[in-house]
Design an enzyme around this catalytic site. Structure first.
Site, mmCIF file in Angstrom:
data_model
loop_
_atom_site.group_PDB
_atom_site.id
_atom_site.type_symbol
_atom_site.label_atom_id
_atom_site.label_comp_id
_atom_site.label_asym_id
_atom_site.label_seq_id
_atom_site.Cartn_x
_atom_site.Cartn_y
_atom_site.Cartn_z
ATOM 1 N N GLN A 1 0.817 -1.210 0.000
ATOM 2 C CA GLN A 1 0.000 0.000 0.000
ATOM 3 C C GLN A 1 0.851 1.261 0.000
ATOM 4 O O GLN A 1 0.462 2.280 -0.571
ATOM 5 C CB GLN A 1 -0.963 -0.017 1.183
ATOM 6 C CG GLN A 1 -2.047 -1.073 1.051
ATOM 7 C CD GLN A 1 -2.842 -0.954 -0.237
ATOM 8 O OE1 GLN A 1 -3.522 0.043 -0.479
ATOM 9 N NE2 GLN A 1 -2.747 -1.960 -1.094
ATOM 10 N N GLU B 1 -9.133 2.406 5.834
ATOM 11 C CA GLU B 1 -9.685 2.091 4.512
ATOM 12 C C GLU B 1 -9.621 0.583 4.280
ATOM 13 O O GLU B 1 -10.610 -0.051 3.908
ATOM 14 C CB GLU B 1 -8.879 2.827 3.441
ATOM 15 C CG GLU B 1 -9.321 2.520 2.021
ATOM 16 C CD GLU B 1 -8.359 3.073 0.984
ATOM 17 O OE1 GLU B 1 -8.777 3.195 -0.185
ATOM 18 O OE2 GLU B 1 -7.204 3.374 1.327
ATOM 19 N N HIS B 2 -8.447 -0.009 4.471
ATOM 20 C CA HIS B 2 -8.246 -1.453 4.364
ATOM 21 C C HIS B 2 -7.759 -1.964 5.720
ATOM 22 O O HIS B 2 -6.776 -1.443 6.256
ATOM 23 C CB HIS B 2 -7.176 -1.810 3.332
ATOM 24 C CG HIS B 2 -7.357 -1.175 1.987
ATOM 25 N ND1 HIS B 2 -6.697 -0.012 1.621
ATOM 26 C CD2 HIS B 2 -8.106 -1.546 0.920
ATOM 27 C CE1 HIS B 2 -7.034 0.304 0.379
ATOM 28 N NE2 HIS B 2 -7.889 -0.604 -0.066
ATOM 29 N N ASP C 1 -7.933 -5.203 -4.219
ATOM 30 C CA ASP C 1 -7.645 -4.170 -5.207
ATOM 31 C C ASP C 1 -8.031 -4.611 -6.611
ATOM 32 O O ASP C 1 -8.347 -3.779 -7.463
ATOM 33 C CB ASP C 1 -6.158 -3.817 -5.182
ATOM 34 C CG ASP C 1 -5.786 -2.931 -4.003
ATOM 35 O OD1 ASP C 1 -6.698 -2.318 -3.423
ATOM 36 O OD2 ASP C 1 -4.602 -2.857 -3.667
ATOM 37 N N HIS D 1 1.595 3.123 -3.385
ATOM 38 C CA HIS D 1 0.715 4.069 -4.073
ATOM 39 C C HIS D 1 1.306 5.472 -4.128
ATOM 40 O O HIS D 1 1.080 6.205 -5.104
ATOM 41 C CB HIS D 1 -0.657 4.110 -3.394
ATOM 42 C CG HIS D 1 -1.548 2.977 -3.786
ATOM 43 N ND1 HIS D 1 -2.227 2.940 -4.975
ATOM 44 C CD2 HIS D 1 -1.869 1.843 -3.139
ATOM 45 C CE1 HIS D 1 -2.940 1.826 -5.046
ATOM 46 N NE2 HIS D 1 -2.738 1.136 -3.950
ATOM 47 N N HIS E 1 -51.653 24.044 6.274
ATOM 48 C CA HIS E 1 -51.452 22.605 6.106
ATOM 49 C C HIS E 1 -52.739 21.856 6.471
ATOM 50 O O HIS E 1 -53.176 20.945 5.748
ATOM 51 C CB HIS E 1 -50.309 22.107 6.995
ATOM 52 C CG HIS E 1 -48.946 22.420 6.471
ATOM 53 N ND1 HIS E 1 -48.505 23.696 6.234
ATOM 54 C CD2 HIS E 1 -47.903 21.588 6.140
ATOM 55 C CE1 HIS E 1 -47.252 23.656 5.780
ATOM 56 N NE2 HIS E 1 -46.862 22.386 5.715
#
Length: 442
Positions: free
Chosen positions: A270, A339-340, A373, A273, A432
């Site tokens: 990771q 996230e993961h 992924d 990235h 109303h």
């Protein structure tokens, strides 16, 4: 290479944990100040602004902002067979999972003649952003397009940055993935300017050219850098967005049963990235922590993008976090909201079931994040930066909206008339109640 945070003997509240756990230093507000004039430029000058901004940020002035159909056909024909086979397998698995996500309509009969229905309707048009900076992401084409298709969206647009090496078109593998999925409307536009084009639409080259290059969309999805995130924040309300995606994150909750080689490889995967990617190991096993830290330099030096990996692992967003036991570790990862999240512990399935905040959970030693992924069938567009506390990953739900349908006949309304009038008068909204009374006055 990587910071160590020792939380043993410290039972902190979720708020206190959030303050001490590693996070990247991001300035989305500052990025928004730079992005706002770009959005305004695209809104007013359309295609001319898009070409100018591509030349400025991507180093190439695209001849074609909308990718010609024959370019996508050629890209697919030239795609390496093994890559095509991998994309096709990914599409099959992602489609199977997302087809099962389709929500069903419902109807509730509250009384004779009184029914409320809920219909799920797809949005009409979506814009899907596929980044192309430090890496090329044909997998993100799959992850964005398939759930929109399974939701029933009729009009799909993909935008991806122009590449100098590709003659001002997006990367050919991106185009090939679009062709595989049947996407016909693709634009060589990247960054914040792509978000502006999708949100506002864009006209032709000259101010008096009434022809639209790109019609505006209803929803913009897809990951990107902090400038893309800032642009999505600024256009929210004009269009819907999936989330404000930040740098990717992996957290690994591991005990002494975990293989340190697996853990080190996953942290590096990771970090690959980009330099702001976050890699976090949470463990109660000091021996595992020592082994992983000892392995990391060799794993980093052996990988292709070692420089950016080393920067990411040494950054404030990455750390090895020591805890007292797995219960303590669960408190930490739930506060972090990764996230993961990988669970590499004894009885990993039971531990995973106790996780309350994560974008996606990967259970056991044979379910690395890399599987998600590309090939797991799950979606890899996931909430980052702790947004997993309240947000979900991309899915069919991102492209549909619920519409309520109310069906009452006269007797069913008559039963409720006095109560509606009472509430209307209490709220000082007498008209109303009068709208109900008018139906019975005759």
């Amino acid at each position: 290479m990587i910071t160590r945070i020792d939380l043993r003997g410290r039972r902190l509240t979720p708020r206190e944990l959030t303050a001490v756990l590693p996070r990247p230093d991001l300035d989305v507000e500052g990025a928004a100040e730079h992005v706002a004039p770009l959005l305004d430029d695209v809104r007013h000058r359309g295609a001319a602004a898009l070409r100018d901004l591509a030349e400025r940020f991507d180093g190439v002035r695209p001849v074609h902002l909308r990718v010609p159909a024959d370019a996508m056909v050629s890209a697919l024909e030239a795609l390496a067979p093994q890559v095509r086979a991998a994309l096709e397998e990914s599409i099959v698995r992602v489609r199977a999972v997302h087809a099962a996500q389709r929500p069903t309509d419902l109807a509730v009969d509250l009384a004779p003649g009184a029914r409320v229905r809920q219909r799920w309707l797809p949005v009409n048009r979506v814009g899907l952003y596929v980044p192309g900076g430090l890496a090329v992401y044909p997998s993100s084409v799959v992850m964005n397009v398939v759930p929109a298709q399974e939701a029933g969206v009729r009009s799909l647009v993909v935008a991806s940055p122009p590449q100098k090496a590709s003659g001002g078109l997006p990367h050919p593998t991106i185009l090939a993935a679009c062709a595989l999925l049947g996407v016909e409307e693709v634009y060589a536009v990247g960054g914040a300017q792509a978000v502006a084009m999708l949100a506002y639409g864009a006209r032709g080259e000259t101010a008096d050219d009434g022809e639209m290059l790109c019609e505006p969309v209803d929803v913009v999805t897809g990951p990107g850098n902090q400038y893309v995130t800032a642009a999505k924040r600024l256009v929210r309300g004009v269009v819907g967005i999936d989330s404000e995606a930040g740098p990717t994150e992996i957290a690994v909750l591991a005990d002494a049963t975990a293989d340190p080689r697996h853990v080190a490889a996953d942290l590096v995967s990771q970090a690959e990235h980009g330099p702001t990617s976050a890699s976090v190991l949470v463990t109660d096993a000091i021996g595992l922590a020592d082994a992983v830290e000892a392995l990391l330099p060799g794993v980093v030096s052996a990988t292709k993008h070692s420089e950016r990996v080393a920067t990411a692992l040494a950054g404030p967003q990455s750390a090895v976090v020591l805890v007292d036991d797995i219960d303590h570790g669960l408190a930490v990862v739930n506060a972090y909201g990764a996230e993961h999240l990988e669970i590499q512990t004894a009885d990993a399935g039971a531990v995973a079931d106790r996780v309350t905040s994560a974008g996606a959970i990967f259970v056991g030693p044979w379910a690395p994040v890399s599987l998600g992924d590309y090939m797991a069938g799950s979606n890899h567009v996931l909430p980052t930066g702790g947004c997993a506390h309240y947000a979900s990953g991309l899915g069919v739900h991102s492209f549909v909206r619920a519409v309520q349908v109310i069906e009452y006949d006269q007797p069913a309304l008559a039963v409720l008339a006095d109560r509606i009038v009472a509430l209307a008068q209490d709220e000082d909204l007498p008209a109303h109640g009068e709208a109900v009374q008018a139906r019975f006055d005759a």
